[in-house]
Enzyme design. Structure first.
Site, PDB file in Angstrom:
ATOM      1  CG  HIS A 108      -2.047   0.672   1.022  1.00 22.42           C
ATOM      2  ND1 HIS A 108      -1.973   2.171   0.929  1.00 22.42           N
ATOM      3  CD2 HIS A 108      -3.289   0.465   0.450  1.00 22.42           C
ATOM      4  CE1 HIS A 108      -3.151   2.839   0.782  1.00 22.42           C
ATOM      5  NE2 HIS A 108      -4.094   1.789   0.384  1.00 22.42           N
ATOM      6  CD  GLU A 110      -9.491  -3.556  -3.629  1.00 22.60           C
ATOM      7  OE1 GLU A 110     -10.433  -4.033  -4.381  1.00 22.60           O
ATOM      8  OE2 GLU A 110     -10.112  -2.485  -3.050  1.00 22.60           O
TER       9      GLU A 110
HETATM   10  N1  ACO Z   1       3.988  -7.552  -4.744  1.00 17.52           N
HETATM   11  C1  ACO Z   1       5.417  -7.707  -5.007  1.00 17.52           C
HETATM   12  N2  ACO Z   1       6.153  -6.354  -4.466  1.00 17.52           N
HETATM   13  C2  ACO Z   1       5.435  -5.200  -4.073  1.00 17.52           C
HETATM   14  C3  ACO Z   1       4.223  -5.309  -3.891  1.00 17.52           C
HETATM   15  C4  ACO Z   1       3.430  -6.333  -4.234  1.00 17.52           C
HETATM   16  N3  ACO Z   1       2.139  -6.375  -3.959  1.00 17.52           N
HETATM   17  N4  ACO Z   1       3.983  -3.999  -3.561  1.00 17.52           N
HETATM   18  C5  ACO Z   1       5.072  -3.430  -3.476  1.00 17.52           C
HETATM   19  N5  ACO Z   1       6.059  -3.930  -3.834  1.00 17.52           N
HETATM   20  C6  ACO Z   1       7.417  -3.534  -4.038  1.00 17.52           C
HETATM   21  C7  ACO Z   1       7.577  -3.031  -5.377  1.00 17.52           C
HETATM   22  O1  ACO Z   1       8.017  -4.148  -6.419  1.00 17.52           O
HETATM   23  C8  ACO Z   1       8.767  -2.039  -4.979  1.00 17.52           C
HETATM   24  O2  ACO Z   1       9.986  -2.730  -5.139  1.00 17.52           O
HETATM   25  P1  ACO Z   1      11.321  -1.812  -5.618  1.00 17.52           P
HETATM   26  O3  ACO Z   1      11.466  -0.842  -4.474  1.00 17.52           O
HETATM   27  O4  ACO Z   1      12.298  -2.950  -5.736  1.00 17.52           O
HETATM   28  O5  ACO Z   1      10.889  -1.050  -6.760  1.00 17.52           O
HETATM   29  C9  ACO Z   1       8.433  -1.756  -3.754  1.00 17.52           C
HETATM   30  O6  ACO Z   1       7.770  -2.906  -2.882  1.00 17.52           O
HETATM   31  C10 ACO Z   1       7.571  -0.297  -3.646  1.00 17.52           C
HETATM   32  O7  ACO Z   1       6.270  -0.395  -4.352  1.00 17.52           O
HETATM   33  P2  ACO Z   1       5.636   0.459  -5.135  1.00 17.52           P
HETATM   34  O8  ACO Z   1       4.855  -0.010  -6.411  1.00 17.52           O
HETATM   35  O9  ACO Z   1       6.517   1.477  -5.623  1.00 17.52           O
HETATM   36  O10 ACO Z   1       4.883   1.082  -4.103  1.00 17.52           O
HETATM   37  P3  ACO Z   1       3.667   2.400  -4.233  1.00 17.52           P
HETATM   38  O11 ACO Z   1       3.419   2.735  -2.783  1.00 17.52           O
HETATM   39  O12 ACO Z   1       4.050   3.164  -5.328  1.00 17.52           O
HETATM   40  O13 ACO Z   1       2.386   1.302  -4.622  1.00 17.52           O
HETATM   41  C11 ACO Z   1       0.882  -0.493  -4.709  1.00 17.52           C
HETATM   42  C12 ACO Z   1       1.524   0.721  -3.811  1.00 17.52           C
HETATM   43  C13 ACO Z   1       0.642   0.236  -6.157  1.00 17.52           C
HETATM   44  C14 ACO Z   1      -0.582  -0.691  -4.151  1.00 17.52           C
HETATM   45  C15 ACO Z   1       1.698  -1.536  -4.823  1.00 17.52           C
HETATM   46  O14 ACO Z   1       1.970  -2.181  -3.410  1.00 17.52           O
HETATM   47  C16 ACO Z   1       0.881  -2.824  -5.491  1.00 17.52           C
HETATM   48  O15 ACO Z   1       1.153  -2.651  -6.858  1.00 17.52           O
HETATM   49  N6  ACO Z   1       0.309  -3.498  -5.015  1.00 17.52           N
HETATM   50  C17 ACO Z   1      -0.485  -4.792  -5.871  1.00 17.52           C
HETATM   51  C18 ACO Z   1      -1.591  -4.173  -6.476  1.00 17.52           C
HETATM   52  C19 ACO Z   1      -2.729  -3.985  -5.470  1.00 17.52           C
HETATM   53  O16 ACO Z   1      -2.828  -4.737  -4.382  1.00 17.52           O
HETATM   54  N7  ACO Z   1      -3.610  -2.925  -5.586  1.00 17.52           N
HETATM   55  C20 ACO Z   1      -4.653  -2.647  -4.655  1.00 17.52           C
HETATM   56  C21 ACO Z   1      -4.230  -1.537  -3.946  1.00 17.52           C
HETATM   57  S1  ACO Z   1      -5.269  -1.062  -2.545  1.00 17.52           S
HETATM   58  C22 ACO Z   1      -6.269   0.011  -3.279  1.00 17.52           C
HETATM   59  O17 ACO Z   1      -6.152   0.638  -4.354  1.00 17.52           O
HETATM   60  C23 ACO Z   1      -7.766   0.081  -2.860  1.00 17.52           C
END
Ligand code: ACO
Length: 366
Positions: free
Chosen positions: A247, A300
């Protein structure tokens, strides 16, 4: 050119709000000061919570939707809801927010909100099945029951409870991407249903509202292989994200995931065991591989389990999230209207220095 501007506006505080803002470290979410977990545990309905978010007090819930046919059937429920909302403004003569008072704006938002639910139900029912007769829909005691009846006929009360719990838990979440979109559109003075329609588009992406539909295939795999750890590690090894985890805001457990887990357990949801096993393993794998960043279940993940319990097909899940979040969008559109300020930030220019047209590559081709 390097820049210290945070990617994705992470950590940027754009507004003050009286509606809600998730507590990053404490893992608590409050609507107008009330803990969401208390709302879900006390079985407060979505309609009442819509009133709390928009008005800041109880007692003015959503009205029943007007009988109004879905203007378009594209074959995608979320798209139908978005298109229906876009057409509602001109069809019902909604004036621009700039030109109306707050009470009229609130009324337009309430009417558009219940039409969102109605459009989703009508689209999901499809053209093949005849519409449920209006007098049966009108017997529904709540807006959520009404939605379920319009979609399916008389619903199972536990399914209504499941949907209410999900819609309440996902109704509002501070300045998330779709809410920001709604506020940006509202700030231009556009009409209420246009602001909601734009927000639906922002929510459609897999990183925001599309996650639940991608959770269930993982649970299928856990049930098939009985090896949740490999389900997680294989995806991470392929460089994929684990949907329903991580998140932007929380560095503690997403409080909505915690309360929806409780609901899924109480309702004896068929995917509960597989989901709990996957959650346990994923949390462990993330702790091992990403000790620098707390990545755990988001709303989610458990939403997918609850929606599956209520027989919501995967293709309809983004539309169900749309229904839930409409409440928060409405509260923010009204708050934005009151602030009466166009949202128009600036960007730091990092492109080429000033140059003549013939210095741009391809000049001889034009
Ligand atoms: N699986 C694997 N790795 C992850 C995940 C995940 N679910 N979430 C974060 N990471 C990792 C990323 O790969 C990234 O790694 P890096 O530093 O090596 O590049 C690091 O953690 C940071 O992740 P970001 O995507 O940059 O974090 P951000 O805060 O931008 O994104 C997000 C949050 C988009 C929700 C992300 O965690 C994600 O894509 N999760 C999966 C999709 C999801 O579940 N979405 C629903 C969100 S809740 C909602 O919208 C109500």
């Amino acid at each position: 050119m390097a820049s210290d501007i945070p990617g994705g506006l992470e950590g940027v505080v754009a507004f003050t709000t009286e509606i809600a803002e998730p507590d990053r470290d404490g893992g608590v979410l409050r609507y107008r000061g009330v803990d969401v977990a208390d709302l879900v545990r006390n079985h407060v309905t979505y309609s009442e919570v819509w009133g709390l978010l928009v008005d800041g007090e109880w007692g003015n819930p959503l009205p029943a939707a007007e009988p109004f046919p879905l203007p378009i059937h594209s074959g995608d429920v979320r798209v139908d809801a978005q298109a229906g909302l876009a057409m509602l403004g001109p069809l019902w003569g909604f004036e621009p927010l700039l030109d109306i008072d707050d009470a009229t704006a609130r009324e337009n938002l309430a009417r558009a909100s219940v039409m969102t639910l109605s459009f989703v139900a009508q689209s999901a029912r499809g053209l093949e099945r005849p519409a449920v007769p209006q007098h049966i829909i009108d017997r529904s005691p709540t807006v959520t029951h009404r939605f379920m009846t319009r979609w399916h006929g008389e619903p199972d009360p536990d399914h209504v409870r499941a949907i209410d719990a999900y819609w309440v838990a996902a109704a509002e979440h501070g300045l998330n991407t779709s809410t920001l979109t709604a506020r940006v559109i509202a700030s231009t003075g556009a009409d209420a249903s246009t602001a909601l329609s734009g927000a639906v588009g922002a929510l459609s992406g897999p990183l925001h509202g599309g996650a639940p539909s991608r959770v269930l295939p993982m649970l299928d795999e856990v049930e098939r292989t009985d090896d949740p750890r490999s389900v997680v590690t294989a995806r991470l090894d392929r460089g994929e994200k684990i949907m329903g985890f991580g998140h932007r805001v929380y560095r503690a457990e997403d409080p909505r995931a915690a309360v929806l887990r409780e609901v899924a357990r109480d309702l004896d949801a068929p995917r509960y065991e597989a989901a709990a096993a996957l959650e346990r393993e994923a949390n462990q794998v993330f702790a091992e591989r990403r000790p620098d960043r707390a990545i755990s279940t988001n709303v989610e993940f458990w939403a997918a389990v609850i929606l599956d319990y209520a027989n919501v097909p995967v293709r309809m899940m983004p539309a169900m999230f749309t229904c839930a979040r409409t409440a928060g969008w409405c509260a923010h559109v009204l708050e934005q209207k009151r602030s009466n300020k166009l949202i128009r930030p600036s960007a730091q220019y990092t492109g080429p220095a000033a140059r003549r047209p013939d210095e741009v590559p391809g000049w001889d081709t034009i």
